[in-house]
Write a protein that holds these residues in place. Sequence first.
Motif, PDB file in Angstrom:
ATOM      1  N   GLU A 176      40.129 -73.885   2.735  1.00 31.68           N
ATOM      2  CA  GLU A 176      39.554 -73.148   1.609  1.00 31.68           C
ATOM      3  C   GLU A 176      38.109 -72.722   1.924  1.00 31.68           C
ATOM      4  OE1 GLU A 176      40.634 -71.726  -0.866  1.00 31.68           O
ATOM      5  OE2 GLU A 176      38.946 -71.502  -2.265  1.00 31.68           O
ATOM      6  N   PHE A 177      37.387 -73.615   2.561  1.00 38.77           N
ATOM      7  CA  PHE A 177      36.001 -73.315   2.935  1.00 38.77           C
ATOM      8  C   PHE A 177      35.960 -72.097   3.873  1.00 38.77           C
ATOM      9  CE2 PHE A 177      32.109 -74.444   5.499  1.00 38.77           C
ATOM     10  CZ  PHE A 177      31.198 -74.187   4.487  1.00 38.77           C
ATOM     11  N   SER A 178      36.844 -72.110   4.860  1.00 35.03           N
ATOM     12  CA  SER A 178      36.896 -71.006   5.819  1.00 35.03           C
ATOM     13  C   SER A 178      37.285 -69.695   5.114  1.00 35.03           C
ATOM     14  CB  SER A 178      37.894 -71.372   6.917  1.00 35.03           C
ATOM     15  OG  SER A 178      38.261 -70.247   7.637  1.00 35.03           O
ATOM     16  N   ARG A 179      38.238 -69.812   4.168  1.00 31.29           N
ATOM     17  CA  ARG A 179      38.687 -68.616   3.433  1.00 31.29           C
ATOM     18  C   ARG A 179      37.538 -68.031   2.602  1.00 31.29           C
ATOM     19  NH1 ARG A 179      40.319 -66.802  -1.091  1.00 31.29           N
ATOM     20  NH2 ARG A 179      39.831 -68.700  -2.243  1.00 31.29           N
ATOM     21  N   ARG A 180      36.755 -68.903   1.972  1.00 28.53           N
ATOM     22  CA  ARG A 180      35.629 -68.444   1.152  1.00 28.53           C
ATOM     23  C   ARG A 180      34.524 -67.832   2.036  1.00 28.53           C
ATOM     24  NH1 ARG A 180      34.298 -66.632  -2.081  1.00 28.53           N
ATOM     25  NH2 ARG A 180      32.508 -67.738  -2.937  1.00 28.53           N
ATOM     26  N   LEU A 181      34.301 -68.429   3.200  1.00 23.80           N
ATOM     27  CA  LEU A 181      33.309 -67.842   4.116  1.00 23.80           C
ATOM     28  C   LEU A 181      33.732 -66.420   4.479  1.00 23.80           C
ATOM     29  CD1 LEU A 181      32.641 -70.801   6.608  1.00 23.80           C
ATOM     30  CD2 LEU A 181      31.017 -69.916   4.937  1.00 23.80           C
ATOM     31  N   TYR A 182      35.023 -66.270   4.739  1.00 30.09           N
ATOM     32  CA  TYR A 182      35.542 -64.940   5.097  1.00 30.09           C
ATOM     33  C   TYR A 182      35.302 -63.953   3.960  1.00 30.09           C
ATOM     34  CZ  TYR A 182      38.811 -61.125   5.750  1.00 30.09           C
ATOM     35  OH  TYR A 182      39.363 -59.871   5.841  1.00 30.09           O
TER      36      TYR A 182
END
Length: 397
Positions: free
Chosen positions: A339-345
């Motif tokens: 989720e963290f990676s998705r939000r960074l994207y």
Amino acid sequence: MGSSILRQFLEENLAELKSKGLYNVIDPLETANGPIIKVGGKERINLSSNNYLGLATDPRLIEAAVAATRQYGVGAGAVRTINGTLQLHVSLEQKLAHFKQTEAAIAYQSGFNCNMAAISAVMDKQDAILSDELNHASIIDGCRLSKAKIIPYKHSDMDDLRLKAKEAKQSGLYKKIMVITDGVFSMDGDIAKLPEIVQIADEFDLITYVDDAHGSGVLGKGAGTVKHFGLSDKVDFQIGTLSKAIGVVGGYVAGKQELIDWLKVRSRPFLFSTALPPGDVAACLTAIDILAGSTELHDRLWENGTYLKQGLRQLGFDIGQSETPITPCIIGDEKQTQEFSRRLYEEGVYAKAIVFPTVPRGTGRVRNMPTAAHTKEMLDQALAIYEKVGKEMGILA
Ligand code: PMP
């Protein structure tokens, strides 16, 4: 129709992976793998490539590849031992040996098959291999292929290595014993304790094998981890890839002449898989000339790595024990990491989540790979996005 047993196996296992947040979705890039990439129709700051020095898109390499492709064609046409060896391959191997300060070198089609090739060409079921528990998958597979007894030791734990080396030696069960380690560990960015490893190897007569996929071009002013510690005479196998700092594709072993002679007659990918394409070889030759001629790219990589690392640490992220530009942001829980990676994207940074089985369960992380090609502005923008998402998700206070 296909096999119903296979279908059931795939359906059950894929569903399980997806439910646990362990199913890795692949996002195809719409641009070159430079510091800014277009992915999913959006331009993003790229912190996920191994293109450490930015050479994958360097015009000098591109020109060399185009010229060699025009001259020699797109494919080598055969395996190395039949008639796929061009003079270019020989030049590459000579240049690699010179760069690594060894007597000789042998090139393979990838770093992965280099490990499969080199370990199994030398070790067999009468032997044992002491292997750091965090070694790369290709090392693990190479060890398995060799049929040697695999004895894992705790990550960079020299007491454990010494104990296991002593037990293996004293058991009298094995003809040869090898110790294998990554030079730089790719998921944490820490450096292997090579001076101690070499000392233990001396004490118990171990063959030494260092996979420097992430150290070459990065440590030792570019020549790698072994050079960084001044141990070029003490390491039997120096493995490298041509796919990361060098920016192209391929792998190699650098070592003594007899070792390379043996690998040329016994390592199976060299004997049975088509040689590296001429354009790739020419690009690698140019990359090595650039590295050998100047530390400019190397210095910029370190400057950027240090800058990003300090920034993330100051924000309050857990960046582990990294000693190199590889900078993990350890989140822990797999789903939260995804989720963290998705939000960074969404906010503008492409930094991939790395979860089990690539790293141990519960140590999910977003791994950042700053390169020489990033600007300070890009890194500042990335840090601002990290701060925003970290706070929104409650990862930062
Ligand atoms: N060894 C290590 C330590 C690696 O990190 C990698 C790359 N993921 C490889 C080998 C494989 O190299 P390549 O991508 O060139 O096949």
